[in-house]
Design a protein around this motif. Sequence first.
Motif, PDB file in Angstrom:
ATOM      1  N   GLN A  66     -24.947  29.807  15.531  1.00 55.66           N
ATOM      2  CA  GLN A  66     -26.304  29.490  15.973  1.00 55.66           C
ATOM      3  C   GLN A  66     -26.360  29.446  17.486  1.00 55.66           C
ATOM      4  OE1 GLN A  66     -27.403  25.766  14.259  1.00 55.66           O
ATOM      5  NE2 GLN A  66     -27.563  26.564  12.180  1.00 55.66           N
ATOM      6  N   ARG A  67     -27.563  29.618  18.014  1.00 54.47           N
ATOM      7  CA  ARG A  67     -27.745  29.523  19.465  1.00 54.47           C
ATOM      8  C   ARG A  67     -27.742  28.053  19.858  1.00 54.47           C
ATOM      9  NH1 ARG A  67     -32.745  31.564  21.301  1.00 54.47           N
ATOM     10  NH2 ARG A  67     -31.771  31.500  23.340  1.00 54.47           N
ATOM     11  N   LEU A  68     -27.303  27.784  21.075  1.00 54.50           N
ATOM     12  CA  LEU A  68     -27.248  26.413  21.569  1.00 54.50           C
ATOM     13  C   LEU A  68     -28.639  25.808  21.667  1.00 54.50           C
ATOM     14  CD1 LEU A  68     -25.434  24.154  22.598  1.00 54.50           C
ATOM     15  CD2 LEU A  68     -25.565  25.137  24.873  1.00 54.50           C
ATOM     16  N   ALA A  69     -29.624  26.616  22.032  1.00 53.12           N
ATOM     17  CA  ALA A  69     -31.000  26.114  22.132  1.00 53.12           C
ATOM     18  C   ALA A  69     -31.498  25.627  20.774  1.00 53.12           C
ATOM     19  CB  ALA A  69     -31.908  27.211  22.672  1.00 53.12           C
ATOM     20  N   ASP A  70     -31.102  26.314  19.694  1.00 50.47           N
ATOM     21  CA  ASP A  70     -31.506  25.883  18.357  1.00 50.47           C
ATOM     22  C   ASP A  70     -30.820  24.580  17.954  1.00 50.47           C
ATOM     23  OD1 ASP A  70     -33.041  28.188  18.236  1.00 50.47           O
ATOM     24  OD2 ASP A  70     -31.489  29.334  17.162  1.00 50.47           O
ATOM     25  N   VAL A  71     -29.562  24.439  18.331  1.00 48.58           N
ATOM     26  CA  VAL A  71     -28.811  23.228  17.996  1.00 48.58           C
ATOM     27  C   VAL A  71     -29.354  22.033  18.777  1.00 48.58           C
ATOM     28  CG1 VAL A  71     -26.517  22.154  18.073  1.00 48.58           C
ATOM     29  CG2 VAL A  71     -26.756  24.523  17.363  1.00 48.58           C
ATOM     30  N   LEU A  72     -29.783  22.272  20.012  1.00 49.00           N
ATOM     31  CA  LEU A  72     -30.310  21.184  20.842  1.00 49.00           C
ATOM     32  C   LEU A  72     -31.559  20.560  20.220  1.00 49.00           C
ATOM     33  CD1 LEU A  72     -29.917  22.482  24.519  1.00 49.00           C
ATOM     34  CD2 LEU A  72     -28.634  20.666  23.390  1.00 49.00           C
ATOM     35  N   GLN A  73     -32.329  21.319  19.474  1.00 45.38           N
ATOM     36  CA  GLN A  73     -33.545  20.808  18.851  1.00 45.38           C
ATOM     37  C   GLN A  73     -33.248  19.716  17.823  1.00 45.38           C
ATOM     38  OE1 GLN A  73     -36.451  21.748  20.083  1.00 45.38           O
ATOM     39  NE2 GLN A  73     -35.424  23.202  21.420  1.00 45.38           N
ATOM     40  N   ILE A  74     -32.084  19.777  17.225  1.00 40.97           N
ATOM     41  CA  ILE A  74     -31.701  18.819  16.186  1.00 40.97           C
ATOM     42  C   ILE A  74     -31.314  17.474  16.793  1.00 40.97           C
ATOM     43  CG2 ILE A  74     -30.056  18.413  14.308  1.00 40.97           C
ATOM     44  CD1 ILE A  74     -29.763  21.469  14.101  1.00 40.97           C
ATOM     45  N   LEU A  75     -30.762  17.480  18.011  1.00 32.58           N
ATOM     46  CA  LEU A  75     -30.214  16.280  18.624  1.00 32.58           C
ATOM     47  C   LEU A  75     -31.308  15.347  19.131  1.00 32.58           C
ATOM     48  CD1 LEU A  75     -27.374  18.016  20.659  1.00 32.58           C
ATOM     49  CD2 LEU A  75     -27.167  16.895  18.451  1.00 32.58           C
ATOM     50  N   ALA A  76     -30.886  14.125  19.444  1.00 37.32           N
ATOM     51  CA  ALA A  76     -31.805  13.133  19.995  1.00 37.32           C
ATOM     52  C   ALA A  76     -32.198  13.525  21.418  1.00 37.32           C
ATOM     53  CB  ALA A  76     -31.146  11.756  19.994  1.00 37.32           C
ATOM     54  N   ASP A  77     -33.278  12.925  21.914  1.00 35.08           N
ATOM     55  CA  ASP A  77     -33.800  13.272  23.236  1.00 35.08           C
ATOM     56  C   ASP A  77     -32.786  12.995  24.347  1.00 35.08           C
ATOM     57  OD1 ASP A  77     -36.150  14.132  22.157  1.00 35.08           O
ATOM     58  OD2 ASP A  77     -37.205  12.224  22.456  1.00 35.08           O
ATOM     59  N   GLU A  78     -32.080  11.880  24.274  1.00 38.97           N
ATOM     60  CA  GLU A  78     -31.087  11.545  25.307  1.00 38.97           C
ATOM     61  C   GLU A  78     -29.966  12.569  25.330  1.00 38.97           C
ATOM     62  OE1 GLU A  78     -29.803   7.894  23.692  1.00 38.97           O
ATOM     63  OE2 GLU A  78     -31.534   6.763  24.402  1.00 38.97           O
ATOM     64  N   GLU A  79     -29.515  12.927  24.130  1.00 41.89           N
ATOM     65  CA  GLU A  79     -28.431  13.902  24.024  1.00 41.89           C
ATOM     66  C   GLU A  79     -28.894  15.268  24.521  1.00 41.89           C
ATOM     67  OE1 GLU A  79     -27.567  13.556  19.874  1.00 41.89           O
ATOM     68  OE2 GLU A  79     -26.198  11.863  20.175  1.00 41.89           O
ATOM     69  N   GLN A  80     -30.124  15.618  24.190  1.00 46.15           N
ATOM     70  CA  GLN A  80     -30.679  16.878  24.675  1.00 46.15           C
ATOM     71  C   GLN A  80     -30.727  16.901  26.194  1.00 46.15           C
ATOM     72  OE1 GLN A  80     -34.526  17.864  23.121  1.00 46.15           O
ATOM     73  NE2 GLN A  80     -33.836  17.922  20.994  1.00 46.15           N
ATOM     74  N   ALA A  81     -31.182  15.825  26.790  1.00 44.54           N
ATOM     75  CA  ALA A  81     -31.291  15.746  28.249  1.00 44.54           C
ATOM     76  C   ALA A  81     -29.922  15.860  28.898  1.00 44.54           C
ATOM     77  CB  ALA A  81     -31.964  14.436  28.653  1.00 44.54           C
ATOM     78  N   GLU A  82     -28.946  15.191  28.299  1.00 48.83           N
ATOM     79  CA  GLU A  82     -27.601  15.245  28.868  1.00 48.83           C
ATOM     80  C   GLU A  82     -27.005  16.648  28.784  1.00 48.83           C
ATOM     81  OE1 GLU A  82     -23.635  12.453  28.704  1.00 48.83           O
ATOM     82  OE2 GLU A  82     -25.479  11.810  27.722  1.00 48.83           O
ATOM     83  N   LEU A  83     -27.155  17.293  27.626  1.00 48.59           N
ATOM     84  CA  LEU A  83     -26.626  18.647  27.467  1.00 48.59           C
ATOM     85  C   LEU A  83     -27.397  19.643  28.333  1.00 48.59           C
ATOM     86  CD1 LEU A  83     -25.836  18.870  23.645  1.00 48.59           C
ATOM     87  CD2 LEU A  83     -24.250  18.539  25.537  1.00 48.59           C
ATOM     88  N   ASN A  84     -28.702  19.472  28.460  1.00 44.95           N
ATOM     89  CA  ASN A  84     -29.478  20.354  29.338  1.00 44.95           C
ATOM     90  C   ASN A  84     -29.044  20.212  30.787  1.00 44.95           C
ATOM     91  OD1 ASN A  84     -31.105  21.791  27.546  1.00 44.95           O
ATOM     92  ND2 ASN A  84     -32.587  20.109  27.393  1.00 44.95           N
ATOM     93  N   GLY A  85     -28.738  18.979  31.203  1.00 41.61           N
ATOM     94  CA  GLY A  85     -28.225  18.759  32.560  1.00 41.61           C
ATOM     95  C   GLY A  85     -26.902  19.473  32.782  1.00 41.61           C
ATOM     96  N   LEU A  86     -26.020  19.370  31.783  1.00 44.92           N
ATOM     97  CA  LEU A  86     -24.734  20.081  31.862  1.00 44.92           C
ATOM     98  C   LEU A  86     -24.954  21.583  31.952  1.00 44.92           C
ATOM     99  CD1 LEU A  86     -22.149  18.439  29.428  1.00 44.92           C
ATOM    100  CD2 LEU A  86     -21.811  19.036  31.809  1.00 44.92           C
TER     101      LEU A  86
END
Length: 154
Positions: A66-86
Amino acid sequence: MYTETYQNLHRQQKALEVLETLLAEEFAELRERKPESITAIEFSIHELMRQIANERTALKNTMGGQRLADVLQILADEEQAELNGLLKRIDALEKRCSRQASMNAELALALHDQSQSLLSHLQNQIQPRNHATYGKTGAYTQSRPEAVLIHGRL
């Protein structure tokens, strides 16, 4: 899923930071014209690039294709923000590494061209000149401008 993804992206970020340092060091060595140390740095860069590629392959396998963008949708907002920052930091590092690699390649090619033209000039200077002179029969002699070790007739 989040922990594995975060650790993988964090390793990629640190590897790209090391890559940026190695590329800057290679540029400095190119400017000082030290081919022995440049070779050692090149091997390190290639090994680091191999490790980064392995990390990306492992991340792709972890996500099951799967694409990382699709996986990010499943995660919580904090986790999404942290991974997007990375991901943003990784993207910025990749761009800086790309610019530095382009500068290194440009300098290396310029040094190669300079060395090649110097070598051609030296070869032209030591090559015997073609002097048109008269021989004992009153005609122009034929000389061979190229170097010959053995000269004989059959």
